[in-house]
Design an enzyme around this catalytic site. Structure first.
Site, PDB file in Angstrom:
ATOM      1  CD  GLU A   4     -68.465   6.155  35.734  1.00 22.06           C
ATOM      2  OE1 GLU A   4     -69.687   6.009  35.549  1.00 22.06           O
ATOM      3  OE2 GLU A   4     -67.639   6.277  34.818  1.00 22.06           O
ATOM      4  CG  HIS A  32     -65.337   1.838  38.090  1.00 20.34           C
ATOM      5  ND1 HIS A  32     -65.303   0.944  37.039  1.00 20.34           N
ATOM      6  CD2 HIS A  32     -64.920   3.025  37.583  1.00 20.34           C
ATOM      7  CE1 HIS A  32     -64.883   1.576  35.948  1.00 20.34           C
ATOM      8  NE2 HIS A  32     -64.636   2.840  36.243  1.00 20.34           N
ATOM      9  CG  HIS A  76     -59.906   2.421  34.857  1.00 22.52           C
ATOM     10  ND1 HIS A  76     -59.569   3.759  34.643  1.00 22.52           N
ATOM     11  CD2 HIS A  76     -61.259   2.398  35.017  1.00 22.52           C
ATOM     12  CE1 HIS A  76     -60.676   4.498  34.679  1.00 22.52           C
ATOM     13  NE2 HIS A  76     -61.706   3.704  34.926  1.00 22.52           N
ATOM     14  CD  GLU A  98     -57.923 -20.827  43.685  1.00 22.73           C
ATOM     15  OE1 GLU A  98     -58.636 -20.356  44.583  1.00 22.73           O
ATOM     16  OE2 GLU A  98     -57.575 -22.007  43.637  1.00 22.73           O
ATOM     17  CG  HIS A 138     -64.388   2.398  31.438  1.00 25.40           C
ATOM     18  ND1 HIS A 138     -65.132   3.533  31.315  1.00 25.40           N
ATOM     19  CD2 HIS A 138     -63.820   2.494  32.671  1.00 25.40           C
ATOM     20  CE1 HIS A 138     -65.013   4.288  32.394  1.00 25.40           C
ATOM     21  NE2 HIS A 138     -64.217   3.665  33.236  1.00 25.40           N
TER      22      HIS A 138
HETATM   23  P1  13P Z   1     -64.457   9.935  38.672  1.00 25.92           P
HETATM   24  O1  13P Z   1     -63.193  10.731  38.788  1.00 25.92           O
HETATM   25  O2  13P Z   1     -65.659  10.798  38.405  1.00 25.92           O
HETATM   26  O3  13P Z   1     -64.649   9.008  39.850  1.00 25.92           O
HETATM   27  O4  13P Z   1     -64.333   9.005  37.375  1.00 25.92           O
HETATM   28  C1  13P Z   1     -63.296   8.093  37.270  1.00 25.92           C
HETATM   29  C2  13P Z   1     -63.653   6.948  36.407  1.00 25.92           C
HETATM   30  O5  13P Z   1     -63.106   5.871  36.572  1.00 25.92           O
HETATM   31  C3  13P Z   1     -64.692   7.121  35.378  1.00 25.92           C
HETATM   32  O6  13P Z   1     -65.186   5.886  34.958  1.00 25.92           O
HETATM   33 ZN    ZN Z   2     -63.656   4.307  35.111  1.00 27.20          ZN
END
Ligand code: 13P
Ligand code: ZN
Length: 271
Positions: A116, A139, A141, A169, A210
């Site tokens: 990413e 980033h 999840h 908040e 995602h």
């Molecule tokens: P990477 O292992 O390449 O960092 O990818 C993880 C991920 O969250 C993909 O969106």
């Molecule tokens: Zn991801």
């Protein structure tokens, strides 16, 4: 002092461990990039000596050239960073034509930057231009944020309104609202460009089905934004279909006035 002992490696190791324990970063899920000013790099590397070169596959914006980034490796697990930072992280310098990353430290087993990295660097460029103190793109999840995105239209006004109406908040922490992208193929330049476009207006962008991106001046700020969205999404999902007391628009307007915030337009109608 060895770079592995630096506050930068320590901060990334501690936050990836924390995020793993939140349950957000299964397997290799999640990635972080941290812009480190040259003056701090020089404390550990008196001059640039590169281990190898890594092609970017896109052209980095001019504002990022000759800049240094500490970046999680692709395929690496957040849970393992704290145990072995030098294998799971890398310190790279973006070269002067924006096509290559020179590796100074890390990725010991031959690895490279997160898949990413386009979304990270393109977001860094946009946030850096909006705010020269921005240093971190994160980033991850987070479970309830992903659930919430699956239950709502991919509309950032709707998504932001639901968050603001669920937790007092929320408007205080992200008055500019949350950018929302539809489900897209990840790891591409296209999703990178789409994320960066949203980052012009928002420090938080969700990727439907995602995860989420957060930007900040430091690790705490980027993490704090994401953690507040996730906590609020949890409240939203746990109360879905049962809500009796939704936060009134007047309270949201009152909070914005109290804290002197410029709210994302179109979310709450000012009367
Ligand atoms: P990477 O292992 O390449 O960092 O990818 C993880 C991920 O969250 C993909 O969106
Ligand atoms: Zn991801």
């Amino acid at each position: 002092m060895d770079f592995v002992e630096s506050k930068f490696v320590k901060e990334v190791s501690e936050i990836t461990d924390n995020m793993y324990h939140q349950g957000w970063d299964e397997r290799n899920g999640g990635n972080i990039s941290y812009l480190i000013d040259e003056q701090f790099v020089r404390e550990y590397f008196p001059k640039d000596v590169f281990l190898r070169d890594l092609e970017l596959g896109f052209t980095a914006d001019e504002v990022l050239r000759n800049k240094y980034f500490l970046v999680t490796g692709t395929g690496k697990y957040f849970k393992n960073v704290i145990k072995d930072p030098e294998n799971n992280l890398g310190l790279v310098k973006i070269d002067s034509d924006g096509h290559t990353a020179h590796l100074l430290w890390g990725y010991r087993d031959g690895g490279r930057m997160t898949s990413e990295f386009p979304a990270h660097l393109m977001s860094h460029a946009v946030r850096f231009k909006a705010n020269p103190n921005n240093r971190v793109i994160m980033h991850t999840h987070p479970t309830y944020t992903i659930c919430m995105g699956a239950c709502l239209p991919t509309d950032e006004v709707v998504f932001t309104r639901k968050l603001w109406k669920s937790n007092t908040e929320a408007v205080v922490v992200f008055p500019e609202g949350v950018g929302v992208l539809p489900c897209m193929v990840c790891g591409t330049n296209e999703i990178g460009m789409a994320t960066a476009e949203k980052m012009k207006e928002h420090r938080i962008v969700t990727w439907t089905n995602h995860g989420i991106y957060g930007a900040g001046n430091d690790i705490d700020e980027a993490f704090g934004l994401i953690e507040t969205v996730e906590k609020t999404a949890q409240i939203y999902m746990l109360t879905l279909g049962h809500v009796v007391n939704e936060i009134p628009d007047e309270v949201i307007i009152g909070l914005a006035k109290l804290w002197n915030l410029k709210m994302m337009p179109g979310v709450i109608e000012e009367k």
